[in-house]
Design an enzyme around this catalytic site. Sequence first.
Site, PDB file in Angstrom:
ATOM      1  N   GLY A   1       0.821  -1.214   0.000  1.00 57.22           N
ATOM      2  CA  GLY A   1       0.000   0.000   0.000  1.00 57.22           C
ATOM      3  C   GLY A   1       0.850   1.257   0.000  1.00 57.22           C
TER       4      GLY A   1
ATOM      5  N   GLU B   1     -17.017  18.405   4.442  1.00 55.83           N
ATOM      6  CA  GLU B   1     -16.154  19.142   3.510  1.00 55.83           C
ATOM      7  C   GLU B   1     -16.673  19.015   2.076  1.00 55.83           C
ATOM      8  OE1 GLU B   1     -12.036  19.674   5.885  1.00 55.83           O
ATOM      9  OE2 GLU B   1     -11.940  18.398   4.136  1.00 55.83           O
TER      10      GLU B   1
ATOM     11  N   ASP C   1      -5.386   2.795   8.590  1.00 60.02           N
ATOM     12  CA  ASP C   1      -6.804   2.430   8.644  1.00 60.02           C
ATOM     13  C   ASP C   1      -7.021   0.931   8.856  1.00 60.02           C
ATOM     14  OD1 ASP C   1      -7.344   5.051   8.180  1.00 60.02           O
ATOM     15  OD2 ASP C   1      -8.459   4.762   6.304  1.00 60.02           O
TER      16      ASP C   1
ATOM     17  N   ALA D   1      -5.064  10.564   8.444  1.00 59.16           N
ATOM     18  CA  ALA D   1      -3.719  10.488   7.881  1.00 59.16           C
ATOM     19  C   ALA D   1      -2.612  10.599   8.952  1.00 59.16           C
ATOM     20  CB  ALA D   1      -3.569  11.563   6.813  1.00 59.16           C
TER      21      ALA D   1
END
Length: 424
Positions: free
Chosen positions: A8, A171, A301, A315
């Site tokens: 990843g 957002e 995550d 993050a």
Amino acid sequence: MKRIVVLGAGFGGLEATLELERAFRHQPGIEILLVSEQNYFLFTPLLPQIASSYINPRHIVQPVRDIRGRRRFDFRRDDVRAIDPAGRRVALASGALEYDHLVVALGSRTDYFGIPGAREHTWDFKSLEDAVVLRERILDICEHADHVADPAVRRQMLTFVVVGGGYTGVELVSEMRDFMFHYVAERYRGIPRADIRLVVLEAAPEILRGVHPKLAQHAAKRLRVEGIEIRLGAKVTRCFPDGIEINGSEIISAETLIWTAGVRAHPLVEALPGPHDRIGRVLVNERLQLEGHPEIFVVGDSAAASSAKDAPRVAPVAIAQGKLAARNIAHRERGEPLEGYQYISQGALVSLGMNYAVVDVAGLKLSGYFAWLFWNAVHLYKLVGLKKQLQVAMDWSLAAIFPRDASIVRRPRRCKLCGTDEAS
Ligand SMILES: Cc1cc2nc3c(=O)[nH]c(=O)nc-3n(C[C@H](O)[C@H](O)[C@H](O)COP(=O)(O)OP(=O)(O)OC[C@H]3O[C@@H](n4cnc5c(N)ncnc54)[C@H](O)[C@@H]3O)c2cc1C
């Protein structure tokens, strides 16, 4: 030769790779290999601005090979199909790959909670492609609505429902508001501003869980003043092609339903041995190691660390865990004691569209224009690479002077009005 494989190239995996590079820079006999399905790193916090045609999609991604520069780690763009902890290998689309140490940073996927119709009839918002496709969808709907004579039909077409009042939902809807009210309502002559309806559905009693309650309430008030409907305690019970049911009774007619409500761990993470939490994240010890497999580290995550089970899926957590996993691999190689992960909150930054944000950092709670400037500065600073920073800064500056670019460059893939569907 020992091989360390990182799965990843998101926030956690990239940071782990860069830290491994630093730790083993002068040590021969160590191979570092980063494997990811995309050949770029995606800066997710700016995804909502793609959907609203504010910035260019290419400007928030950075090719892994550019990030690598002269570093020695290898990169392979490949699809991970399975992880075999007992055999110490991973199955990639191109074949099997053995490892001595493994860092799993495969992120998460959308969870629809088994709600009927949710997967089929809502627009996902997780990847760059999702954001680009949603942008096209919004523009496509506006093009059609512009020449619809029946006001009831037009209003249904121009109703956008965002499911989930977390950071992403808030957002995104703020960005959509800027675009719909300030661009569409001014340039599409057949679309009166009063026909545009933006709704946020949140099952909890408040939006923005995790943000200081006063700031969250302030944000909700601000969104309402700006013309966005915030429905609290609104649990989605069914989704249809042309609407959504809440709390088992009320139906909202809408052509576009956007799902930002829930996430689950990646299926490969759910398949790892050992205990998992309720959203499928694997439970790892405080050193981020998988139970019974000290050579496997899980971060971001994908992980629920025993020392920080309640850490949010954001993050900064993935970055900190990626770094720590890399350092612990180096400690293992050198026979040193391993470090434990402790969650330290870095606060919250939420943009509410052009010129307004709420910020809760280091005890400082701020809302309004200066908070928005701070939000911009932080996100620009965190973007990887000077080129991308300049491109995004330029996009923002140009948007303050010129209208947004609302060209549809690809035929929409899912539009009953154009006669296209996913398969065509
Ligand atoms: C729309 C949106 C907005 C967000 N906004 C913010 C924000 O403002 N602030 C914040 O802190 N956080 C934000 N987040 C959350 C943040 O992006 C995540 O918490 C963070 O990306 C987690 O990092 P990770 O390394 O665990 O996973 P990711 O960054 O998701 O990386 C996972 C990587 O694994 C790769 N991968 C997945 N499956 C495979 C496979 N089978 N084979 C090979 N590679 C694979 C993916 O391509 C990706 O590169 C946002 C998320 C989204 C979706």
